[in-house]
Design a protein around this motif. Structure first.
Motif, PDB file in Angstrom:
ATOM      1  N   LYS A 137       0.832  -1.209   0.000  1.00  0.00           N
ATOM      2  CA  LYS A 137       0.000   0.000   0.000  1.00  0.00           C
ATOM      3  C   LYS A 137       0.866   1.258   0.000  1.00  0.00           C
ATOM      4  O   LYS A 137       0.589   2.209  -0.728  1.00  0.00           O
ATOM      5  CB  LYS A 137      -0.936   0.004   1.213  1.00  0.00           C
ATOM      6  CG  LYS A 137      -2.057  -0.994   1.125  1.00  0.00           C
ATOM      7  CD  LYS A 137      -2.902  -0.966   2.381  1.00  0.00           C
ATOM      8  CE  LYS A 137      -3.955  -2.048   2.355  1.00  0.00           C
ATOM      9  NZ  LYS A 137      -4.720  -2.105   3.610  1.00  0.00           N
ATOM     10  N   THR A 138       1.911   1.252   0.810  1.00  0.00           N
ATOM     11  CA  THR A 138       2.810   2.403   0.884  1.00  0.00           C
ATOM     12  C   THR A 138       3.487   2.647  -0.453  1.00  0.00           C
ATOM     13  O   THR A 138       3.537   3.779  -0.941  1.00  0.00           O
ATOM     14  CB  THR A 138       3.873   2.197   1.984  1.00  0.00           C
ATOM     15  OG1 THR A 138       3.208   2.075   3.246  1.00  0.00           O
ATOM     16  CG2 THR A 138       4.844   3.366   2.041  1.00  0.00           C
ATOM     17  N   SER A 198       2.536   1.678  -3.472  1.00  0.00           N
ATOM     18  CA  SER A 198       1.551   2.095  -4.474  1.00  0.00           C
ATOM     19  C   SER A 198       1.233   3.579  -4.354  1.00  0.00           C
ATOM     20  O   SER A 198       1.083   4.276  -5.352  1.00  0.00           O
ATOM     21  CB  SER A 198       0.261   1.287  -4.332  1.00  0.00           C
ATOM     22  OG  SER A 198       0.504  -0.064  -4.638  1.00  0.00           O
ATOM     23  N   LYS A 199       1.163   4.053  -3.133  1.00  0.00           N
ATOM     24  CA  LYS A 199       0.815   5.445  -2.871  1.00  0.00           C
ATOM     25  C   LYS A 199       1.987   6.397  -3.104  1.00  0.00           C
ATOM     26  O   LYS A 199       1.795   7.497  -3.616  1.00  0.00           O
ATOM     27  CB  LYS A 199       0.325   5.548  -1.423  1.00  0.00           C
ATOM     28  CG  LYS A 199      -0.090   6.932  -0.990  1.00  0.00           C
ATOM     29  CD  LYS A 199      -0.676   6.922   0.412  1.00  0.00           C
ATOM     30  CE  LYS A 199       0.362   6.448   1.396  1.00  0.00           C
ATOM     31  NZ  LYS A 199      -0.040   6.591   2.793  1.00  0.00           N
ATOM     32  N   GLU A 200       3.198   5.984  -2.760  1.00  0.00           N
ATOM     33  CA  GLU A 200       4.350   6.891  -2.736  1.00  0.00           C
ATOM     34  C   GLU A 200       5.148   6.972  -4.036  1.00  0.00           C
ATOM     35  O   GLU A 200       5.944   7.877  -4.206  1.00  0.00           O
ATOM     36  CB  GLU A 200       5.310   6.475  -1.612  1.00  0.00           C
ATOM     37  CG  GLU A 200       4.733   6.587  -0.222  1.00  0.00           C
ATOM     38  CD  GLU A 200       4.623   8.021   0.279  1.00  0.00           C
ATOM     39  OE1 GLU A 200       5.373   8.885  -0.203  1.00  0.00           O
ATOM     40  OE2 GLU A 200       3.761   8.270   1.137  1.00  0.00           O
TER      41      GLU A 200
END
Length: 109
Positions: free
Chosen positions: A30-31, A33-35
């Protein structure tokens, strides 16, 4: 596991602390994918990562594939036990690893 991120323009450094297992790999995915939007240079620092499971390796490979399309990825400061897992599974050949400087071997009598 703790994930620390530090962004400097198009460079992102991600430091992983603790154990990267099946549960924490979801958080890392998740991190990432977001960053990763707009990142050209990604550094993953494993100096404080003591364990990696296959789910964690899968996220690193997924991240490497994404960075192949948008920039570079370097994995650095790999602890011995984590490096052993990467070597045994062949991931050390799939990921861009920053090799540690090795001191020359010498013997004194």
């Amino acid at each position: 596991m703790e994930i620390k991120t530090e962004r400097d323009g198009e460079k992102l450094t991600v430091t992983l602390i603790g154990k990267l297992d099946a549960v924490t790999a979801i958080e890392l995915d998740k991190t990432m994918s977001k960053e990763l939007d707009g990142v050209k240079n990604l550094v993953i620092d494993l100096k404080d990562l003591s364990y990696i499971a296959s789910a964690g390796l899968r996220i690193l490979l997924k991240t490497q594939k994404r960075m192949n399309n948008q920039g570079e990825l370097f994995v650095k400061n790999i602890q011995r036990d984590v490096r052993t897992v990467m070597d045994m599974t062949g991931f050390s050949r799939l990921l861009t690893l920053e090799e540690e400087e090795r001191k020359p071997f010498s013997v004194s009598f």
